[in-house]
Design a protein around this motif. Structure first.
Motif, mmCIF file in Angstrom:
data_model
loop_
_atom_site.group_PDB
_atom_site.id
_atom_site.type_symbol
_atom_site.label_atom_id
_atom_site.label_comp_id
_atom_site.label_asym_id
_atom_site.label_seq_id
_atom_site.Cartn_x
_atom_site.Cartn_y
_atom_site.Cartn_z
ATOM 1 N N GLU A 61 6.094 -28.700 0.995
ATOM 2 C CA GLU A 61 6.336 -29.050 2.473
ATOM 3 C C GLU A 61 6.931 -27.826 2.966
ATOM 4 O OE1 GLU A 61 6.457 -31.753 4.344
ATOM 5 O OE2 GLU A 61 4.750 -32.340 2.938
ATOM 6 N N PRO A 62 6.929 -27.701 4.324
ATOM 7 C CA PRO A 62 7.544 -26.749 4.974
ATOM 8 C C PRO A 62 9.051 -26.501 4.760
ATOM 9 C CG PRO A 62 5.966 -27.527 6.471
ATOM 10 C CD PRO A 62 5.967 -28.517 5.342
ATOM 11 N N ALA B 8 14.007 -40.842 21.151
ATOM 12 C CA ALA B 8 12.442 -40.639 21.055
ATOM 13 C C ALA B 8 12.006 -39.547 19.851
ATOM 14 C CB ALA B 8 11.894 -40.183 22.268
ATOM 15 N N ALA B 9 13.034 -38.667 19.918
ATOM 16 C CA ALA B 9 12.967 -37.305 19.068
ATOM 17 C C ALA B 9 13.370 -37.697 17.514
ATOM 18 C CB ALA B 9 13.619 -36.190 19.737
ATOM 19 N N TRP B 10 14.557 -38.475 17.369
ATOM 20 C CA TRP B 10 14.958 -38.993 16.416
ATOM 21 C C TRP B 10 14.032 -39.950 15.770
ATOM 22 C CZ3 TRP B 10 15.690 -43.349 13.584
ATOM 23 C CH2 TRP B 10 16.464 -43.241 12.417
ATOM 24 N N GLU B 11 13.354 -40.919 16.313
ATOM 25 C CA GLU B 11 12.392 -41.579 15.921
ATOM 26 C C GLU B 11 11.091 -40.948 15.407
ATOM 27 O OE1 GLU B 11 12.536 -44.919 15.325
ATOM 28 O OE2 GLU B 11 14.410 -45.260 16.397
ATOM 29 N N GLU B 12 10.813 -39.799 16.022
ATOM 30 C CA GLU B 12 9.567 -39.039 15.727
ATOM 31 C C GLU B 12 9.811 -38.386 14.243
ATOM 32 O OE1 GLU B 12 7.799 -35.062 17.097
ATOM 33 O OE2 GLU B 12 7.987 -36.737 18.661
ATOM 34 N N ASP C 266 9.500 -40.550 6.720
ATOM 35 C CA ASP C 266 8.815 -41.692 5.976
ATOM 36 C C ASP C 266 7.411 -41.306 5.538
ATOM 37 O OD1 ASP C 266 11.310 -43.224 6.537
ATOM 38 O OD2 ASP C 266 10.061 -44.266 8.197
ATOM 39 N N ARG C 267 6.589 -40.757 6.278
ATOM 40 C CA ARG C 267 5.468 -40.086 5.619
ATOM 41 C C ARG C 267 5.405 -39.224 4.664
ATOM 42 N NH1 ARG C 267 4.566 -39.907 11.292
ATOM 43 N NH2 ARG C 267 4.852 -37.508 11.219
ATOM 44 N N VAL C 268 6.385 -38.114 4.746
ATOM 45 C CA VAL C 268 6.579 -37.293 3.602
ATOM 46 C C VAL C 268 6.828 -38.266 2.339
ATOM 47 C CG1 VAL C 268 8.037 -35.285 2.820
ATOM 48 C CG2 VAL C 268 7.156 -35.313 5.022
ATOM 49 N N VAL D 44 4.955 -38.160 -1.268
ATOM 50 C CA VAL D 44 5.576 -37.743 -2.635
ATOM 51 C C VAL D 44 5.770 -39.058 -3.662
ATOM 52 C CG1 VAL D 44 7.936 -37.266 -3.855
ATOM 53 C CG2 VAL D 44 7.171 -36.046 -1.618
ATOM 54 N N GLU D 45 5.934 -40.116 -3.100
ATOM 55 C CA GLU D 45 5.859 -41.223 -4.039
ATOM 56 C C GLU D 45 4.525 -41.564 -4.572
ATOM 57 O OE1 GLU D 45 7.711 -44.525 -2.142
ATOM 58 O OE2 GLU D 45 9.643 -43.651 -1.999
ATOM 59 N N ALA D 46 3.348 -40.931 -4.001
ATOM 60 C CA ALA D 46 2.022 -41.416 -4.193
ATOM 61 C C ALA D 46 1.679 -40.181 -5.353
ATOM 62 C CB ALA D 46 1.251 -41.385 -2.762
ATOM 63 N N LYS D 47 2.265 -39.305 -5.385
ATOM 64 C CA LYS D 47 1.689 -38.175 -6.298
ATOM 65 C C LYS D 47 2.296 -38.696 -7.943
ATOM 66 C CE LYS D 47 1.575 -34.458 -3.157
ATOM 67 N NZ LYS D 47 2.094 -33.107 -2.671
#
Length: 163
Positions: A67-68, A144-148, A154-156, A160-163
C-alpha cells in the motif's frame, strides 16, 4: 490556554515530540533550540526514517504490492521549513471522527452522531469557537473528504482481510 476538553480524537497530535539531531537540524542549532508548531502524526515517522536513511519505501513485500505510504517526512521540519503534506490528517479514533486540512479541523462524536464541528486551528488551537454555522460549505467539503478517506480505508481493510 488549555484545550476546552480532554479528548482522544487526534491520537497524539498535540503530544510534544522532542527531537535531537545537531547534524541534521541546522535551524535549531542556529536558534539554540526551538519549537515547531505544525501538526505531525505517527504515520509521518516511517516517511521521515526512509528519507533520513536515503532509501525508498518498497513497492512490494513478500510478493504482494505494498500500500502506498501516507505519512509526510518531518525532515523539512528538522531544517526549519514547512511540511509539504500531500494528504490531510484523518482520524477515526477513540470516540471521534476528525479531519485536519491546513489549519481547518472538523470533528464529531461517533458514539453520539451529530453535526460536524469546525475549528480554525490557525487562529485558535483551543477549539473554543465552533465555526460550523458560519461556514457550512467548508464543513460540507471537509466532511465529504473525510467520507472519501473513510471509504478508502474500509476498502484497504477488506483487501487485507481477504489475503
Amino acid at each position: 490556554t488549555a484545550l476546552r476538553t480532554m479528548r482522544d480524537d487526534e491520537g497524539g497530535i498535540r503530544t510534544p515530540m522532542i527531537a535531537f539531531w545537531p547534524a541534521g537540524m541546522k535551524q535549531a542549532e542556529q536558534d539554540g533550540g526551538g519549537f515547531y508548531r505544525e501538526s505531525a502524526h505517527l504515520v509521518d515517522l516511517m516517511s521521515t526514517a526512509l528519507e533520513l536513511a536515503g532509501t525508498a519505501y518498497p513497492e512490494t513485500f513478500r510478493g504482494s504490492e505494498s500500500e502506498p505510504i501516507e505519512g509526510t517526512s518531518l525532515a523539512s521540519a528538522f531544517r526549519g521549513e514547512s511540511l509539504k503534506r500531500e494528504l490531510p490528517l484523518f482520524f477515526d479514533w477513540g470516540r471521534h471522527h476528525a479531519y485536519i486540512e491546513g489549519s481547518w479541523k472538523i470533528i464529531r462524536d461517533k458514539k453520539k452522531p451529530g453535526p460536524w464541528e469546525l475549528y480554525d486551528l490557525g487562529t485558535r488551537q483551543t477549539e473554543t469557537e465552533n465555526l460550523a454555522e458560519q461556514q457550512p460549505e467548508r464543513v460540507k467539503a471537509l466532511a465529504a473528504a473525510w467520507e472519501e478517506r473513510a471509504e478508502h480505508y474500509d476498502r484497504v481493510a477488506a483487501q487485507v482481510e481477504a489475503k
